[in-house]
Scaffold this active site. Structure first.
Site, PDB file in Angstrom:
ATOM      1  N   TRP A 101       0.824  -1.209   0.000  1.00 39.07           N
ATOM      2  CA  TRP A 101       0.000   0.000   0.000  1.00 39.07           C
ATOM      3  C   TRP A 101       0.853   1.253   0.000  1.00 39.07           C
ATOM      4  O   TRP A 101       0.503   2.251  -0.647  1.00 39.07           O
ATOM      5  CB  TRP A 101      -0.972  -0.035   1.172  1.00 39.07           C
ATOM      6  CG  TRP A 101      -1.624  -1.373   1.283  1.00 39.07           C
ATOM      7  CD1 TRP A 101      -1.591  -2.241   2.339  1.00 39.07           C
ATOM      8  CD2 TRP A 101      -2.388  -2.059   0.270  1.00 39.07           C
ATOM      9  NE1 TRP A 101      -2.274  -3.400   2.049  1.00 39.07           N
ATOM     10  CE2 TRP A 101      -2.764  -3.316   0.787  1.00 39.07           C
ATOM     11  CE3 TRP A 101      -2.774  -1.719  -1.028  1.00 39.07           C
ATOM     12  CZ2 TRP A 101      -3.518  -4.236   0.050  1.00 39.07           C
ATOM     13  CZ3 TRP A 101      -3.515  -2.639  -1.771  1.00 39.07           C
ATOM     14  CH2 TRP A 101      -3.885  -3.872  -1.218  1.00 39.07           C
ATOM     15  N   ASP A 169      -2.066   6.184   6.748  1.00 33.33           N
ATOM     16  CA  ASP A 169      -3.044   5.263   6.166  1.00 33.33           C
ATOM     17  C   ASP A 169      -3.322   4.203   7.229  1.00 33.33           C
ATOM     18  O   ASP A 169      -2.498   3.345   7.506  1.00 33.33           O
ATOM     19  CB  ASP A 169      -2.474   4.634   4.892  1.00 33.33           C
ATOM     20  CG  ASP A 169      -3.380   3.546   4.312  1.00 33.33           C
ATOM     21  OD1 ASP A 169      -4.423   3.233   4.908  1.00 33.33           O
ATOM     22  OD2 ASP A 169      -3.013   2.987   3.257  1.00 33.33           O
ATOM     23  N   LYS A 195     -12.284  -3.028   6.511  1.00 33.80           N
ATOM     24  CA  LYS A 195     -11.451  -3.989   7.226  1.00 33.80           C
ATOM     25  C   LYS A 195     -11.794  -4.070   8.708  1.00 33.80           C
ATOM     26  O   LYS A 195     -11.767  -5.132   9.296  1.00 33.80           O
ATOM     27  CB  LYS A 195      -9.967  -3.634   7.047  1.00 33.80           C
ATOM     28  CG  LYS A 195      -9.491  -3.739   5.609  1.00 33.80           C
ATOM     29  CD  LYS A 195      -8.037  -3.324   5.488  1.00 33.80           C
ATOM     30  CE  LYS A 195      -7.572  -3.356   4.046  1.00 33.80           C
ATOM     31  NZ  LYS A 195      -7.547  -4.708   3.461  1.00 33.80           N
TER      32      LYS A 195
END
Length: 359
Positions: A101, A169, A195
């Site tokens: 990511w 993030d 998530k």
């Protein structure tokens, strides 16, 4: 009711009580005779729900009015591009690369043609750790990290303290622990809900308003944080049902005792599972000690054939989502907030039996 044990990495399991509440209100929200999906996002009913959710997020993280809480779309992936579009200020943006990511976020910074640096990375050891002694420049436009890495099973035990604004993030450990935004100088904190905080469809963005004001006139209007701040996330029709579900999850977290209680439960689950793996000569964890995620436990058996057999037999025993990511392989148990200690212990019992038969 036949409910499997869901160890999926995302979209992932939600608290049963949240699902039951949504089921009961699906046709008639609070007995009003309509679904929350059927009414205007600008009407009084949704407006109250929306603003209550914002207030709950601010309370959990101790945020004042210097911060805006936004409910956006496009997933965390869109944020990889929006961050440099909006926050780069002509100096240097600095990134720590700890997995897929952050690699993608760095790629978007390159596409934006900004001046960026990778100040630390664990790529050389297949992202099995969080780099130590990370140094961001005091005057950097922003520093950037991903707090938890779903694929490799690593997590910052502490968010770095910086003098430059820090962008985090937090997609896969959102709302899993308390964080002091002021002492860490967090300028932006974001994550996809799917998530750990709700269904797919909304991205929660917490941003300091003064940073948002950096945006240049060349940035398209819909991609400016200021556009959504001024419109309270209503510059376009938001994901109303996703925000509703997120609000229910916030209530569930409060009922569990808040973020400190959630964090304590997560630590216990992770300690139980890692403890079993470490004391086994059959299973091996990917992440190094000191960098291990409380959310995602990536591990292997002695062979890829046994990994595949493990996934198949786990599904036959009503446990899903245990196949590792295609980039790493192996196995992965995602033990987010909604996964209980009992469910982790049930997984371990299956692991013991699988080792006995195949070891």
């Amino acid at each position: 009711m036949n409910r499997v044990l869901n160890f999926s990495a995302g979209p992932s399991t939600l608290p049963l009580s949240v699902l039951e509440r949504a089921r009961d209100e699906f046709i008639s929200y609070k007995g009003m005779g309509f679904s929350i999906m059927e009414v205007s996002h600008r009407g009084k009913v949704f407006d109250e729900l929306h603003n209550n959710a914002i207030a709950k997020v601010k309370k959990f993280y101790g945020l004042n009015d210097d911060y805006a809480v936004l409910f956006l779309q496009g997933g965390a992936t869109l944020q990889f591009a929006q961050v440099p579009m909006n926050l780069y200020n002509g100096g240097v943006a600095q990134y720590v690369n700890t997995g897929v990511w952050t690699t993608k976020a760095i790629k978007e910074a390159k596409i934006q043609n900004i001046n960026y640096e990778v100040v630390a990375s664990s790529e050389d050891t297949k992202f099995d750790r969080i780099p130590q002694n990370i140094k961001f420049s005091d005057n950097a436009d922003y520093g950037y990290i991903c707090s938890n890495n779903t694929i490799y099973g690593t997590q910052y035990k502490e968010i770095p303290t910086t003098k430059c604004p820090l962008v985090v993030d937090s997609s896969s450990d959102l709302l899993s622990r308390e964080i002091d935004f002021n002492s860490k100088n967090i300028g932006m904190f974001y994550g996809g809900a799917q998530k750990n905080a709700g269904p797919a469809g909304i991205t929660i963005v917490i941003i300091r308003k003064d940073l948002a004001s950096r945006v240049k006139d060349s940035v398209p209007t819909p991609l400016r944080y200021t556009t959504q701040i001024e419109a309270n996330s209503l510059a376009n029709t938001p994901c109303t049902f996703g925000i509703y579900m997120f609000d229910l999850v916030l209530d569930w977290i409060k009922d569990q005792g808040g973020l400190n209680a959630i964090n304590a439960a997560n630590k216990k689950k992770a300690s139980t599972l890692y403890g079993f793996i470490d004391n086994s000569d059959f299973y091996k964890a990917h992440a190094k000690q000191g960098s291990r995620s409380l959310m995602n436990v990536s591990f292997t058996t002695p062979s890829t054939e046994l990994d595949a057999k493990f996934v198949k037999e786990a599904e036959q025993n009503s446990m899903i989502g245990l196949k590792g990511h295609r980039l790493l392989g192996g196995l992965r148990a995602s033990i987010y907030n909604a996964v209980s200690q009992k469910e982790v212990e049930t997984l371990i019992e299956f692991m013991k039996e699988f080792q006995r038969v195949n070891g």
